[in-house]
Design a protein around this motif. Structure first.
Motif, PDB file in Angstrom:
ATOM      1  N   ASN A 107       0.810  -1.211   0.000  1.00 23.25           N
ATOM      2  CA  ASN A 107       0.000   0.000   0.000  1.00 23.25           C
ATOM      3  C   ASN A 107       0.843   1.260   0.000  1.00 23.25           C
ATOM      4  OD1 ASN A 107      -3.221  -0.680   1.338  1.00 23.25           O
ATOM      5  ND2 ASN A 107      -1.784  -2.214   0.659  1.00 23.25           N
ATOM      6  N   GLN A 108       1.834   1.319   0.885  1.00 24.00           N
ATOM      7  CA  GLN A 108       2.727   2.476   0.892  1.00 24.00           C
ATOM      8  C   GLN A 108       3.443   2.575  -0.461  1.00 24.00           C
ATOM      9  OE1 GLN A 108       2.803   4.175   3.965  1.00 24.00           O
ATOM     10  NE2 GLN A 108       1.747   2.566   5.093  1.00 24.00           N
ATOM     11  N   THR A 109       3.870   1.421  -0.977  1.00 21.62           N
ATOM     12  CA  THR A 109       4.617   1.412  -2.240  1.00 21.62           C
ATOM     13  C   THR A 109       3.752   1.893  -3.395  1.00 21.62           C
ATOM     14  OG1 THR A 109       5.957  -0.441  -1.401  1.00 21.62           O
ATOM     15  CG2 THR A 109       6.013  -0.023  -3.781  1.00 21.62           C
ATOM     16  N   ALA A 110       2.530   1.394  -3.468  1.00 21.59           N
ATOM     17  CA  ALA A 110       1.632   1.786  -4.559  1.00 21.59           C
ATOM     18  C   ALA A 110       1.257   3.260  -4.470  1.00 21.59           C
ATOM     19  CB  ALA A 110       0.376   0.923  -4.544  1.00 21.59           C
ATOM     20  N   VAL A 125      12.821   5.574  -9.728  1.00 23.36           N
ATOM     21  CA  VAL A 125      12.200   5.212  -8.449  1.00 23.36           C
ATOM     22  C   VAL A 125      10.922   4.422  -8.671  1.00 23.36           C
ATOM     23  CG1 VAL A 125      11.178   6.118  -6.327  1.00 23.36           C
ATOM     24  CG2 VAL A 125      13.194   7.224  -7.312  1.00 23.36           C
ATOM     25  N   THR A 126      10.046   4.926  -9.531  1.00 24.15           N
ATOM     26  CA  THR A 126       8.786   4.228  -9.765  1.00 24.15           C
ATOM     27  C   THR A 126       9.015   2.895 -10.479  1.00 24.15           C
ATOM     28  OG1 THR A 126       8.436   5.470 -11.819  1.00 24.15           O
ATOM     29  CG2 THR A 126       7.459   6.364  -9.810  1.00 24.15           C
ATOM     30  N   ASP A 131       8.672  -2.954 -10.153  1.00 22.52           N
ATOM     31  CA  ASP A 131       9.318  -4.263 -10.248  1.00 22.52           C
ATOM     32  C   ASP A 131       9.101  -5.053  -8.957  1.00 22.52           C
ATOM     33  OD1 ASP A 131      10.225  -3.768 -12.791  1.00 22.52           O
ATOM     34  OD2 ASP A 131      12.254  -3.208 -12.175  1.00 22.52           O
ATOM     35  N   TRP A 132       9.207  -4.357  -7.828  1.00 19.83           N
ATOM     36  CA  TRP A 132       8.980  -5.053  -6.552  1.00 19.83           C
ATOM     37  C   TRP A 132       7.531  -5.493  -6.428  1.00 19.83           C
ATOM     38  CZ3 TRP A 132       5.902  -4.073  -2.229  1.00 19.83           C
ATOM     39  CH2 TRP A 132       6.128  -4.930  -1.142  1.00 19.83           C
ATOM     40  N   VAL A 136       5.904  -9.514  -6.043  1.00 12.88           N
ATOM     41  CA  VAL A 136       5.129 -10.058  -4.919  1.00 12.88           C
ATOM     42  C   VAL A 136       3.663 -10.240  -5.296  1.00 12.88           C
ATOM     43  CG1 VAL A 136       6.718  -9.107  -3.217  1.00 12.88           C
ATOM     44  CG2 VAL A 136       4.719  -7.756  -3.918  1.00 12.88           C
ATOM     45  N   GLN A 137       3.348 -10.186  -6.575  1.00 11.39           N
ATOM     46  CA  GLN A 137       1.980 -10.443  -7.028  1.00 11.39           C
ATOM     47  C   GLN A 137       1.621 -11.895  -6.730  1.00 11.39           C
ATOM     48  OE1 GLN A 137       1.403  -9.917 -11.251  1.00 11.39           O
ATOM     49  NE2 GLN A 137      -0.834  -9.748 -11.082  1.00 11.39           N
ATOM     50  N   ASN A 138       0.413 -12.121  -6.259  1.00 11.16           N
ATOM     51  CA  ASN A 138      -0.035 -13.475  -5.946  1.00 11.16           C
ATOM     52  C   ASN A 138      -0.478 -14.225  -7.195  1.00 11.16           C
ATOM     53  OD1 ASN A 138       0.380 -13.169  -3.147  1.00 11.16           O
ATOM     54  ND2 ASN A 138      -1.651 -12.254  -2.864  1.00 11.16           N
TER      55      ASN A 138
END
Length: 419
Positions: A107-110, A125-126, A131-132, A136-138
């Motif tokens: 959430n913070q990342t998005a 940065v974006t 990429d991260w 971690v996509q399910n």
């Protein structure tokens, strides 16, 4: 990922969103963030659980209304990123590398991606952040709050917004052959759902594997299914001025799921123009943050009539809530105003843009750029004396509800998000 305290567990599980009534702090001692707040940070409450979230929403809201955020505020946000591209809510010492103990989350990342993509000039940065997020996509195509956590409607929709903001096509970001929209479709309630849940979205399946309607998850699900983020441009009414105009139909496509969700929100808002908090002990309290999110979702769907009605309710009633909750709350109201074509500088007699700017870095004395940066030349920032930054207490309260099996939940937003 290791978690070292009960307070951290509570905050990690919930999606950051709007503020809720304060709960008792279970932290054994003051966090490092309480000792000295960065001067570039928006808000004066403890940023341990929502620093990046509220900073991102503040910068995004200012950019949306044509205000150039202070450079130091943008630099602070950029500096919070970990080497792998993820963001934690708050890193007091950015000179120390992130490790397995660092509580990064989707959430913070998005939210950071949406803000920095809008501002421009931060592609490196974006790019690392996206990429991260993709890593971690399910396998069901969605995302949970923490990496590896079960997919939920709010987190998935926030990441969809980040992908869209960066110019990617969310439907083409797949894992195990599944897209984010596939994950959201699995969380959409059928039209014959009981307890007035027809067409709504659930946050996650409950302990029994059943879907329970949640207004905040529904607002997020509508936006995510439409492939939009936290910023929605005001548009034309598509004929969905009321619930009767959009009868629930089997959701075979993301577009139909969004239409069903918008109709559900319209029904929920019809009586009073606002949503009601579902947090324990707060059954009769208006939910300002979730109402703002619902306004944005309805505007995205083209249901401009219901969106305008609820925006008008917020104009009359949300000023005190925003003053108590801080920068993320002001940002939510600005984004709701923008989505409905309402002037955020005259929002029920309140200049939301000025109020938001006052929670951030003050312009240097004698700096003629104060107006441009949206900063008022005041001796000190307007204080948030509520002790509950937007999202912090909401995160703790939401966890208690989710843990009880109700599935209630956020940049944010969003938290978002009921929060």
């Amino acid at each position: 990922m290791n978690v070292r305290s009960s307070a951290a567990v509570l905050a990690a599980i919930a999606v950051i969103g709007a503020a809720a009534p304060a709960a008792a702090d279970s932290s054994p001692s003051p966090s490092p963030s309480q000792q000295a707040l960065p001067s570039a940070l928006y808000g004066e409450s403890d940023p341990q659980y929502d620093g990046v979230w509220r900073q991102s929403l503040a910068l995004l809201a200012q950019h949306t209304v044509g205000v150039e955020p202070p450079k130091e505020a943008v630099d602070w946000l950029v500096g919070q990123q970990c080497a792998d591209g993820s963001f934690a809510p708050f890193r007091a010492d950015t000179g120390t590398a992130c490790d397995a103990e660092t509580m990064v989350d989707t959430n913070q990342t998005a939210a950071a991606v949406q803000a920095l993509a809008a501002l421009g000039g931060h592609d490196a940065v974006t790019g690392k952040a996206l990429d991260w997020l993709k890593s971690v996509q399910n396998k069901d195509g969605g995302w949970g709050y923490m990496a590896g956590g079960a997919s939920d409607a709010n987190s998935t929709s926030l990441v969809v917004g980040a992908l869209a903001a960066a110019g990617e096509k969310p439907a083409e970001v797949v894992k195990g052959g599944k897209s984010p929209q596939d994950a959201l479709l699995k969380l959409a309630l059928p039209c014959d759902a009981e307890d007035d849940g027809a067409g709504a979205f659930a946050f996650q399946p409950d302990k029994k594997g059943e879907l329970v309607a949640n207004a905040d998850a529904t607002a997020a699900g509508v936006a995510g299914s439409l492939g939009v983020g936290l910023v929605v441009e005001p548009g034309k009414d598509k004929g969905r001025s009321g619930a009767a105009d959009a009868a629930c139909e089997k959701a075979k496509t993301p577009e139909q799921a969004a239409a069903n969700g918008a109709a559900h929100l319209t029904d929920a808002l019809a009586a009073d123009g606002h949503l009601v908090s579902a947090l324990p002990g707060a059954e009769d309290q208006p939910d300002y943050g979730n109402t703002a999110d619902a306004v944005v979702a309805l505007a995205a769907q083209g249901a401009t009539g219901p969106a305008a009605k609820s925006a008008a309710w917020l104009e009359k009633n949300a000023a005190d809530w925003a003053a108590q909750s801080g920068p993320a709350a002001y940002a939510q109201l600005i984004l709701a105003a923008h989505a409905t074509g309402t002037d955020p500088r005259a929002f029920g007699g309140t200049d939301l843009v000025k109020k938001l700017a006052a929670t951030g870095p003050a312009a240097p004395a004698g700096d003629a750029s104060g107006e441009k940066n949206g900063q008022e030349r005041t001796d000190e920032k307007e204080k948030d004396d509520s002790g509950s930054g937007s999202g912090v207490w909401w995160a703790l309260g939401a966890f208690l509800v989710v843990g009880a099996g109700a599935g209630v939940l956020v940049n944010s937003r969003k938290k978002r998000r009921q929060p």
